[in-house]
Design a protein around this motif. Structure first.
Motif, PDB file in Angstrom:
ATOM      1  N   ASP A   1       3.789   9.425   3.272  1.00  0.00           N
ATOM      2  CA  ASP A   1       3.682  10.762   2.697  1.00  0.00           C
ATOM      3  C   ASP A   1       4.966  11.578   2.832  1.00  0.00           C
ATOM      4  O   ASP A   1       5.261  12.433   1.984  1.00  0.00           O
ATOM      5  CB  ASP A   1       2.516  11.535   3.325  1.00  0.00           C
ATOM      6  CG  ASP A   1       1.165  11.099   2.780  1.00  0.00           C
ATOM      7  OD1 ASP A   1       1.136  10.287   1.834  1.00  0.00           O
ATOM      8  OD2 ASP A   1       0.132  11.566   3.315  1.00  0.00           O
TER       9      ASP A   1
ATOM     10  N   HIS B   1       0.849  -1.197   0.000  1.00  0.00           N
ATOM     11  CA  HIS B   1       0.000   0.000   0.000  1.00  0.00           C
ATOM     12  C   HIS B   1       0.886   1.251   0.000  1.00  0.00           C
ATOM     13  O   HIS B   1       0.884   2.033   0.957  1.00  0.00           O
ATOM     14  CB  HIS B   1      -0.906   0.003   1.236  1.00  0.00           C
ATOM     15  CG  HIS B   1      -1.862  -1.152   1.302  1.00  0.00           C
ATOM     16  ND1 HIS B   1      -3.136  -1.101   0.783  1.00  0.00           N
ATOM     17  CD2 HIS B   1      -1.726  -2.381   1.847  1.00  0.00           C
ATOM     18  CE1 HIS B   1      -3.754  -2.251   1.009  1.00  0.00           C
ATOM     19  NE2 HIS B   1      -2.921  -3.051   1.641  1.00  0.00           N
TER      20      HIS B   1
ATOM     21  N   SER C   1      -5.243   8.680  -5.004  1.00  0.00           N
ATOM     22  CA  SER C   1      -3.874   8.484  -4.516  1.00  0.00           C
ATOM     23  C   SER C   1      -3.166   7.372  -5.280  1.00  0.00           C
ATOM     24  O   SER C   1      -1.969   7.469  -5.576  1.00  0.00           O
ATOM     25  CB  SER C   1      -3.893   8.145  -3.024  1.00  0.00           C
ATOM     26  OG  SER C   1      -4.421   9.216  -2.268  1.00  0.00           O
ATOM     27  N   MET C   2      -3.915   6.314  -5.611  1.00  0.00           N
ATOM     28  CA  MET C   2      -3.338   5.223  -6.388  1.00  0.00           C
ATOM     29  C   MET C   2      -2.942   5.686  -7.785  1.00  0.00           C
ATOM     30  O   MET C   2      -1.850   5.367  -8.274  1.00  0.00           O
ATOM     31  CB  MET C   2      -4.335   4.072  -6.480  1.00  0.00           C
ATOM     32  CG  MET C   2      -4.596   3.360  -5.167  1.00  0.00           C
ATOM     33  SD  MET C   2      -5.979   2.185  -5.285  1.00  0.00           S
ATOM     34  CE  MET C   2      -5.390   1.067  -6.552  1.00  0.00           C
TER      35      MET C   2
ATOM     36  N   TYR D   1       0.569   3.969  -1.389  1.00  0.00           N
ATOM     37  CA  TYR D   1      -0.162   5.233  -1.350  1.00  0.00           C
ATOM     38  C   TYR D   1      -0.589   5.611   0.067  1.00  0.00           C
ATOM     39  O   TYR D   1      -1.160   6.678   0.288  1.00  0.00           O
ATOM     40  CB  TYR D   1      -1.403   5.165  -2.244  1.00  0.00           C
ATOM     41  CG  TYR D   1      -2.297   3.983  -1.948  1.00  0.00           C
ATOM     42  CD1 TYR D   1      -3.241   4.017  -0.925  1.00  0.00           C
ATOM     43  CD2 TYR D   1      -2.184   2.801  -2.682  1.00  0.00           C
ATOM     44  CE1 TYR D   1      -4.043   2.932  -0.642  1.00  0.00           C
ATOM     45  CE2 TYR D   1      -2.986   1.709  -2.410  1.00  0.00           C
ATOM     46  CZ  TYR D   1      -3.910   1.780  -1.390  1.00  0.00           C
ATOM     47  OH  TYR D   1      -4.694   0.693  -1.109  1.00  0.00           O
ATOM     48  N   SER D   2      -0.321   4.746   1.039  1.00  0.00           N
ATOM     49  CA  SER D   2      -0.699   5.019   2.426  1.00  0.00           C
ATOM     50  C   SER D   2      -0.101   6.337   2.916  1.00  0.00           C
ATOM     51  O   SER D   2       1.030   6.694   2.561  1.00  0.00           O
ATOM     52  CB  SER D   2      -0.206   3.881   3.329  1.00  0.00           C
ATOM     53  OG  SER D   2      -0.287   4.235   4.696  1.00  0.00           O
ATOM     54  N   ASP D   3      -0.849   7.039   3.759  1.00  0.00           N
ATOM     55  CA  ASP D   3      -0.333   8.304   4.287  1.00  0.00           C
ATOM     56  C   ASP D   3       0.892   8.102   5.182  1.00  0.00           C
ATOM     57  O   ASP D   3       1.601   9.053   5.490  1.00  0.00           O
ATOM     58  CB  ASP D   3      -1.421   9.091   5.017  1.00  0.00           C
ATOM     59  CG  ASP D   3      -2.052   8.328   6.167  1.00  0.00           C
ATOM     60  OD1 ASP D   3      -1.526   7.271   6.582  1.00  0.00           O
ATOM     61  OD2 ASP D   3      -3.104   8.797   6.677  1.00  0.00           O
TER      62      ASP D   3
ATOM     63  N   SER E   1     -12.200   6.114  -1.880  1.00  0.00           N
ATOM     64  CA  SER E   1     -11.511   7.261  -1.289  1.00  0.00           C
ATOM     65  C   SER E   1      -9.998   7.211  -1.539  1.00  0.00           C
ATOM     66  O   SER E   1      -9.305   8.215  -1.348  1.00  0.00           O
ATOM     67  CB  SER E   1     -11.792   7.343   0.212  1.00  0.00           C
ATOM     68  OG  SER E   1     -11.216   6.255   0.909  1.00  0.00           O
ATOM     69  N   TYR E   2      -9.465   6.058  -1.948  1.00  0.00           N
ATOM     70  CA  TYR E   2      -8.029   5.913  -2.193  1.00  0.00           C
ATOM     71  C   TYR E   2      -7.683   5.923  -3.681  1.00  0.00           C
ATOM     72  O   TYR E   2      -6.498   5.908  -4.029  1.00  0.00           O
ATOM     73  CB  TYR E   2      -7.519   4.606  -1.577  1.00  0.00           C
ATOM     74  CG  TYR E   2      -7.548   4.587  -0.071  1.00  0.00           C
ATOM     75  CD1 TYR E   2      -6.446   4.999   0.680  1.00  0.00           C
ATOM     76  CD2 TYR E   2      -8.683   4.163   0.613  1.00  0.00           C
ATOM     77  CE1 TYR E   2      -6.472   4.981   2.066  1.00  0.00           C
ATOM     78  CE2 TYR E   2      -8.720   4.146   2.000  1.00  0.00           C
ATOM     79  CZ  TYR E   2      -7.614   4.563   2.721  1.00  0.00           C
ATOM     80  OH  TYR E   2      -7.650   4.549   4.084  1.00  0.00           O
ATOM     81  N   THR E   3      -8.672   5.950  -4.549  1.00  0.00           N
ATOM     82  CA  THR E   3      -8.405   5.786  -5.971  1.00  0.00           C
ATOM     83  C   THR E   3      -7.488   6.875  -6.518  1.00  0.00           C
ATOM     84  O   THR E   3      -6.536   6.592  -7.259  1.00  0.00           O
ATOM     85  CB  THR E   3      -9.720   5.765  -6.771  1.00  0.00           C
ATOM     86  OG1 THR E   3     -10.558   4.712  -6.270  1.00  0.00           O
ATOM     87  CG2 THR E   3      -9.451   5.541  -8.247  1.00  0.00           C
TER      88      THR E   3
ATOM     89  N   HIS F   1     -14.106  -2.328   4.332  1.00  0.00           N
ATOM     90  CA  HIS F   1     -14.738  -1.095   3.882  1.00  0.00           C
ATOM     91  C   HIS F   1     -16.088  -1.349   3.226  1.00  0.00           C
ATOM     92  O   HIS F   1     -16.631  -0.463   2.561  1.00  0.00           O
ATOM     93  CB  HIS F   1     -13.797  -0.331   2.952  1.00  0.00           C
ATOM     94  CG  HIS F   1     -12.625   0.284   3.670  1.00  0.00           C
ATOM     95  ND1 HIS F   1     -12.426   1.638   3.754  1.00  0.00           N
ATOM     96  CD2 HIS F   1     -11.624  -0.288   4.384  1.00  0.00           C
ATOM     97  CE1 HIS F   1     -11.338   1.872   4.470  1.00  0.00           C
ATOM     98  NE2 HIS F   1     -10.834   0.721   4.855  1.00  0.00           N
TER      99      HIS F   1
END
Length: 255
Positions: free
Chosen positions: A16, A9, A46-47, A11-13, A42-44, A68
């Motif tokens: 960042d 993952h 960022s991906m 793209y996880s914060d 909600s993550y699309t 989810h």
């Protein structure tokens, strides 16, 4: 030596502040292929941004993660369907059933899992399975949906030998990550009874860091710790582990 992280993952914060450095550390250690599972809509974005920035190394999946799955499950599934119809993804995932945190939406989780499996079969795409405290429920659906065109990865496999053999019999590779290095991980006790041709490597970063990093943020460069453990289990070289598991990932993802 090309190493493939089949589940991370990035793209996880949690990444960042140093994402480029994390990816470069992985590349420097031989990890150059990163397969990225979806969670929900909600993550699309960022991906997609991650893919755009590191296009040679990043390969995206699309799906609805079982934790989810809520009241809006149909809306989320509609978005998954929309995305897989309009562009290339390398798997549908991560999908499955999770009864560790909450059993409230078990019915909806089963529905979402089955629906996404059927889409994968229609489009000849692999699936990436998330299973936590739900082996019976997962296998029930897989047995009902099994077909030559249903295949994929049993992500973060933590079951027993019998369950491992059942997963393999259903065209699923076993995703092996940090748990294999844990003293209480158990899978290291029988993994040598599963052919290496049935295994792929993964981190699930930033989660499930291997020993000696357990409890800290995981990252893809730590796959070398997993390889070292598999060297002990299978008695072959790190290069052979990397070559075989990367080829297994190519067989699944088609790239």
């Amino acid at each position: 030596m090309i190493i493939t992280d089949t589940h991370t993952h990035l793209y996880s914060d949690q990444f960042d502040d140093d994402r480029p450095e994390v990816i470069q550390r992985a590349i420097d250690s031989g990890v150059s292929r990163f397969f990225i599972p979806a969670i929900d809509s909600s993550y699309t974005q960022s991906m997609l941004e991650l893919e755009a920035e590191f296009s040679e190394n990043i390969f995206l999946m699309m799906g609805l993660h079982p934790t989810h799955v809520k009241e809006n499950v149909e809306d989320e599934l509609a978005l998954v369907k929309e995305w897989i119809e309009k562009r290339k993804f390398y798997a549908i995932g991560e999908i499955g059933i999770d009864l560790y945190w909450d059993k409230t939406y078990l019915k909806q989780q089963k529905h979402a899992f089955r629906t996404q499996i059927q889409w994968a079969k229609e489009k000849n795409m692999p699936i990436n399975i998330h299973c936590r405290n739900a082996f019976d429920e997962i296998f029930e659906i897989l047995e009902e949906e099994k077909a030559e065109d249903l295949f994929g990865i049993f992500h973060c496999f933590t079951g027993n030998l019998e369950q491992a053999k059942q997963a393999v019999s259903l065209n699923m590779k076993l995703g092996i990550g940090g748990v294999v290095t844990f003293k209480n991980g158990k899978i290291n006790k029988f993994l040598n009874e599963i052919q290496l041709s049935e295994i792929v490597l993964e981190t699930d970063a930033p989660y499930l860091a291997p020993t000696p990093y357990r409890g800290k943020r995981n990252e893809s460069s730590y796959l070398t710790q997993i390889i070292d453990k598999l060297v002990d289990i299978y008695g072959i070289t790190p290069e052979e582990i990397a070559e075989i598991t990367t080829q297994n990932s190519k067989d699944v993802f088609g790239i």
